[in-house]
Design a protein around this motif. Sequence first.
Motif, mmCIF file in Angstrom:
data_model
loop_
_atom_site.group_PDB
_atom_site.id
_atom_site.type_symbol
_atom_site.label_atom_id
_atom_site.label_comp_id
_atom_site.label_asym_id
_atom_site.label_seq_id
_atom_site.Cartn_x
_atom_site.Cartn_y
_atom_site.Cartn_z
ATOM 1 N N LEU A 90 0.836 -1.203 0.000
ATOM 2 C CA LEU A 90 0.000 0.000 0.000
ATOM 3 C C LEU A 90 0.875 1.259 0.000
ATOM 4 C CD1 LEU A 90 -2.540 -1.200 2.730
ATOM 5 C CD2 LEU A 90 -2.859 -1.225 0.251
ATOM 6 N N ASP A 91 0.443 2.250 -0.773
ATOM 7 C CA ASP A 91 1.198 3.513 -0.790
ATOM 8 C C ASP A 91 0.666 4.464 0.304
ATOM 9 O OD1 ASP A 91 -1.135 4.686 -1.698
ATOM 10 O OD2 ASP A 91 -0.480 4.880 -3.787
ATOM 11 N N LYS A 92 1.131 5.708 0.274
ATOM 12 C CA LYS A 92 0.776 6.669 1.340
ATOM 13 C C LYS A 92 -0.724 6.925 1.434
ATOM 14 C CE LYS A 92 4.731 9.321 2.626
ATOM 15 N NZ LYS A 92 5.678 8.264 2.275
ATOM 16 N N ASP A 93 -1.425 6.768 0.281
ATOM 17 C CA ASP A 93 -2.886 6.964 0.290
ATOM 18 C C ASP A 93 -3.628 5.660 0.556
ATOM 19 O OD1 ASP A 93 -2.533 9.663 -0.401
ATOM 20 O OD2 ASP A 93 -2.165 9.048 -2.481
ATOM 21 N N GLN A 94 -2.910 4.636 0.956
ATOM 22 C CA GLN A 94 -3.469 3.291 1.201
ATOM 23 C C GLN A 94 -4.039 2.678 -0.066
ATOM 24 O OE1 GLN A 94 -2.533 2.329 4.332
ATOM 25 N NE2 GLN A 94 -1.786 4.423 4.263
ATOM 26 N N GLU A 95 -3.490 3.089 -1.228
ATOM 27 C CA GLU A 95 -3.879 2.473 -2.506
ATOM 28 C C GLU A 95 -2.929 1.304 -2.786
ATOM 29 O OE1 GLU A 95 -6.476 3.239 -4.355
ATOM 30 O OE2 GLU A 95 -7.039 4.945 -3.076
ATOM 31 N N ASP A 155 4.288 2.160 1.751
ATOM 32 C CA ASP A 155 4.086 2.839 3.032
ATOM 33 C C ASP A 155 3.721 1.808 4.099
ATOM 34 O OD1 ASP A 155 3.730 5.244 4.654
ATOM 35 O OD2 ASP A 155 1.607 4.671 4.668
#
Length: 506
Positions: A90-95, A155
Amino acid sequence: MSYEYVLGVDHGSGGCKVTCLRSDGKVVADAYVDYPSYYPHPRWVEQDPVMWKEAAVRAISKATESLNLVEKKNVNAIGFSAPHHVAVLLDKDQEVIRPAIMWNDQRTDIQSKELSENYGDRIYELTSNMPNPTWTLCHLSWLKENEPNNYRGIDRILFMKDYIRYHFSGEFCTDYIEAEGSLLFDMRKREWSPFLLSLIDLKQDVFPPVYAPTDQVGLINSQMAEQLGVSHDTKIIMGTADTAAEIFGCGTVNEGDGVIKLATAGNFSMVTANTQKNRNLTTYHHLIDTLYYQNSATNFAAASFRWFKEQFYADLSEKFDNSLIYPEIIRQVEKIKPGAEGLIFQPYLNGERSPHWDPHLRASFFGCTARHSRNHFARAVLEGVGYSLRDCSLQFPNSSTKKMRIIGGGSKGREWVQIIADILQQELEIPAYHDASFGVSLVAATGIGWYTNLREAVNSVQSVIHQVSPNIKNHEIYSEMFEIYQQLHSQTFKLSHRLAKISQNT
Ligand SMILES: Nc1ncnc2c1ncn2[C@@H]1O[C@H](COP(=O)(O)OP(=O)(O)O)[C@@H](O)[C@H]1O
Ligand SMILES: O=C(CO)[C@@H](O)[C@H](O)COP(=O)(O)O
């Protein structure tokens, strides 16, 4: 009389299964929604995490469609399970950064070999497991080398069942049996291992806090409660990895109990009081906290049958309802004699785990003559999976278990269970309920206090519905075939490696 309900939600390698358990211990409904795997390159297996959530919503809706509006509001809790080892980045936007690398993906042979050679002893000491292409540590190591941009964008990491559960309650967490499947977790201290994390340059806060499988981790969120028609007070229970849920749920909860799993993967598993030292086995805590389970696993068990059905019995889908196709093939197979008139199948359709640990192995049929029909080939597939399980069983030379349970979708085929009993010369018991969604429904029920402990839960709900005894004459035929099966591996594995090289370069 008004009842209460819990749901067990299991995302398998092929689809999502839901069990609806009532407070009197009756399974009142179940449902299944399948989804595909993708094979973008030879030996790669990926899935799209978005479809897991959709499948969960559809399968829960199906499993609860027979409940009326009031009964739906009496769904007290939902628990979750899914295969070990599958990380969602997951990236910083939780995508989601990229599709999930599945446990049966075999791309990381170089990374797992390096990890074994350089750090194998320390990894085994901390985790009781050895690196191989199944494990998350090896997947992350591959990503670090091959997809540096994606890797830098990480992230947080959630495992498959935790990512699905995250959509129900928004809690970032996992359980300790799931964490053990990463090869980044100190099994005895029950914490993320700084040493193992240092091997892939990830910080501990990338990984979730660790709870017990029966812990409550929030309430269902409003959107999901509305969509499913359940109460906003529905408790979300952690759950655990699928094999742990199955082994517990089928009632093997004492030291010395054994289970054979005939699902996508095939497992030969024993419940132990200690972590027996054998680097060919995988070892996890059992849901009964003082115990462990150890597995010897074959990659393509029921998946071989599914592959054969799809490639060679496509015509049956015109004549039969989908659910009747496997039983029809089994009926055809029953007409063929044990040994398939000298035809042997090696089920290495995606490399092999135990006992060969070789991602480059290739499947083959050996011994074909002009007499052999597709039904002989189908029988050879079912027997080949049995030989592979016998290979797995040899990893437990000291086991003297009298009866083993057999579970997984393949155990619905009685003739297949007979074949396995004959090949292994083993009494087999078929439990009433055999999948992870059932096991995890009991975990959820225990988590909210329906039962005082997990052992009491399973003992009060589970039972054996059928016993299969081995046929000694067939065992003799199969034993001779098994000798040839073993020699086939030793005499052809180098040719598999050459074929793998050719297909990599073309
Ligand atoms: N009636 C049947 N007889 C024999 N095998 C079956 C039958 N139904 C399903 N199977 C086998 O079980 C497999 C599905 O098993 P399952 O335990 O659901 O797998 P997973 O949980 O790994 O997705 C199918 O691919 C098929 O090979
Ligand atoms: O059971 C499944 C898939 O159905 C997976 O859990 C795989 O079998 C890999 O996990 P372990 O064998 O390491 O538990």
